[in-house]
Scaffold this motif. Structure first.
Motif, short mmCIF file in Angstrom:
data_model
loop_
_atom_site.label_atom_id
_atom_site.label_comp_id
_atom_site.label_asym_id
_atom_site.label_seq_id
_atom_site.Cartn_x
_atom_site.Cartn_y
_atom_site.Cartn_z
N SER A 98 39.11 36.44 33.21
CA SER A 98 39.62 38.01 33.25
C SER A 98 38.73 38.84 32.30
N HIS A 99 38.60 40.31 32.70
CA HIS A 99 38.25 41.19 31.91
C HIS A 99 39.17 41.78 30.77
N LYS A 100 40.27 41.44 30.96
CA LYS A 100 41.43 42.16 30.30
C LYS A 100 41.37 41.49 28.85
N THR A 101 42.02 42.31 27.92
CA THR A 101 42.19 41.89 26.42
C THR A 101 43.44 41.56 26.37
N THR A 102 43.96 41.32 25.06
CA THR A 102 45.28 41.02 24.69
C THR A 102 46.06 42.19 24.54
N GLU A 103 45.44 43.53 24.66
CA GLU A 103 46.17 44.93 24.89
C GLU A 103 46.12 45.47 26.37
N PRO A 104 47.31 45.35 26.84
CA PRO A 104 47.48 45.90 28.27
C PRO A 104 46.71 47.42 28.56
N GLY A 105 45.94 47.61 29.51
CA GLY A 105 45.20 48.61 29.73
C GLY A 105 43.77 48.76 28.97
N LEU A 106 43.21 47.74 28.22
CA LEU A 106 41.90 47.63 27.58
C LEU A 106 41.30 46.51 28.09
N TYR A 107 40.17 46.82 28.59
CA TYR A 107 39.29 45.64 29.17
C TYR A 107 38.20 45.59 28.32
N ALA A 108 37.34 44.32 28.35
CA ALA A 108 36.21 44.39 27.61
C ALA A 108 35.17 43.83 28.65
N LEU A 109 34.04 44.58 28.72
CA LEU A 109 33.07 44.22 29.72
C LEU A 109 31.65 43.85 29.06
N GLY A 110 30.69 43.22 29.87
CA GLY A 110 29.61 42.79 29.27
C GLY A 110 29.35 41.93 28.15
N ASP A 111 28.63 42.08 27.26
CA ASP A 111 28.42 41.50 25.90
C ASP A 111 29.68 41.13 24.96
N SER A 112 30.51 42.13 25.36
CA SER A 112 31.98 42.12 24.65
C SER A 112 32.98 41.24 25.16
N SER A 113 32.76 40.84 26.51
CA SER A 113 33.81 40.05 27.14
C SER A 113 33.67 38.61 26.77
N GLY A 114 32.22 38.12 26.62
CA GLY A 114 32.17 36.86 25.95
C GLY A 114 31.98 35.90 27.44
N HIS A 115 31.96 36.34 28.42
CA HIS A 115 31.75 35.37 29.40
C HIS A 115 30.30 34.96 29.86
#
Length: 409
Positions: free
Chosen positions: A370-387
């Motif tokens: 997923s691109h979701k984080t532990t905070e609802p409504g807050l997504y991490a994309l690109g380098d910050s996602s870690g994928h």
């Protein structure tokens, strides 16, 4: 749509705020526009970008690496077929589909008893080509996306979902309220997503090394013969981001800077490649580096500017031992000497050793698959996602994040 000026601190409302105008932010904006989802993109351009979108893509090698690069995104895509479909779409938007060849697979070639080669298919662009491509994307995004120039300083929970505060270096601050935030600002400012409450994931280890710049491309001719993006693997070490021809671009990190490699045109005779060593002691090493970076930066720059020749064996400046310890530097030196013995590079030729090279030094926040984080409504994309990381992978990440949001909207 042109950049919005800071006429007041009036609160602006939208559904999605995208923080970061690199490839992850750009492609999330394109896909949100395709779905008719209201959004605003906040971008704080790099000084050399001349107020244009693109982030580090203008200064990070100009390579679009195909699978097996970025296979961490399979878990987000759900299948290799869906990932391949997304790659085709994005290459078409980038007008690179005609340069695409058959996707490569893991292809190991034994170089010695301890080293292997992993070949990647890559689309490599010249500095002029990447500028043209990014300028076209800039125009495409501005035609359908509202853009605010400035730096996002805080992400704060609000009744509507989130408030994002923006500073452009003047006294007036703008606040945008939204239901969802796409954090796509990359590796250098992820403290604000952590301050918003998102918990870092375990993510990758820390890669530490140096970038070796040869004053003649002949210094890496052996490595370059295996392709523009060949990776050499040996224990904990690997080569990273080969640029031949190539130049060095340093970007700010903490109180110092990190040397990046950039693809150059044929008028340039220099070449560079990074060597990295993976360690699991990420938090401890980074904390020690933070405590000493401001003291060592001038010395690192001085060491980086010395022209060297390996009269006997490849050796890394001792300041790296002071910063990161003997074990890591010993492994890097042994790896460099193996590259010499396999005739993949030739450090008997004039070269500079740019210090320090760090990879995966940033925190990552996306949940598995997923691109979701532990905070609802807050997504991490690109380098910050870690994928995954890389230019094409950032674009794919932004595209998938917008699809994921549209599916649950």
């Amino acid at each position: 749509m042109d950049n919005e000026n800071y006429a007041s601190n009036t609160i602006t409302d939208t559904e999605v705020v995208i923080i970061g105008g690199g490839l992850a932010g750009i492609f999330s904006a394109i896909n949100l526009s395709n779905q008719g989802i209201p959004h605003i993109l906040i971008d704080n351009p790099l000084p050399d970008a001349k107020s244009r979108l693109g982030g580090f893509a203008r200064f990070s090698g100009a390579k679009f690496s195909l699978p097996p690069a970025g296979m961490g995104l399979v878990h987000v895509a759900g299948s290799e077929i869906r990932l391949s479909e997304a790659i085709e779409k994005i290459l078409k938007i980038l007008s690179l589909e005609q340069k695409n060849t058959a996707l490569s697979s893991d292809n190991f070639v034994e170089l010695s008893s301890n080293a292997t080669l992993r070949k990647y298919s890559s689309i490599v662009l010249s500095p002029t080509e990447i500028d043209i491509l990014l300028d076209k994307l800039d125009h495409k995004v501005r035609s359908s996306t509202r853009i605010i120039a400035g730096k996002a300083t805080h992400i704060v929970k609000s009744k509507e979902g989130w408030s994002v505060r923006i500073d452009n270096g003047q006294e007036i601050e703008k606040t945008i309220t939204c239901s969802t935030v796409f954090y796509a600002a990359g590796r250098l400012s992820n403290n604000i997503i952590a301050a918003a409450g998102a918990l870092p994931t375990t993510g990758k280890g820390l890669d530490i090394g140096v970038r070796v710049e040869f004053l003649s491309k002949d210094g890496v001719s052996g490595l370059r013969s295996y392709g523009p993006d060949a990776k050499i693997l040996n224990g904990n070490c690997r080569t990273f981001c080969l640029n031949s021809p190539g130049t060095i671009y340093r970007y700010d990190y903490l109180s110092g800077s990190i040397p990046g490699g950039v693809v150059a045109d044929d008028t340039i005779n220099t070449a560079n490649v990074g060597i990295l060593c993976r360690t699991s002691d990420k938090d401890l090493i980074l904390q020690n580096f933070r405590n000493t970076a401001y003291l060592s930066h001038k010395d690192l720059l001085l060491e980086s500017d010395i022209v060297r020749k390996s009269e006997q064996e490849f050796t890394i400046p001792s300041i790296m031992r002071n910063l990161f310890g003997d074990k890591i530097v010993n492994e890097l030196e042994q790896f460099g000497r193996m590259l010499d013995s396999c005739k993949l590079w030739d450090t008997r030729m004039d070269h500079k050793i740019h210090l320090p090279l760090l990879d995966w030094h940033w925190s990552t926040f996306a949940l598995p698959e997923s691109h979701k984080t532990t905070e609802p409504g807050l997504y991490a994309l690109g380098d910050s996602s870690g994928h995954a990381r890389g230019l094409l992978q950032a674009a794919i990440s932004g595209w998938f994040a917008a699809e994921e949001y549209g599916d649950v909207r």
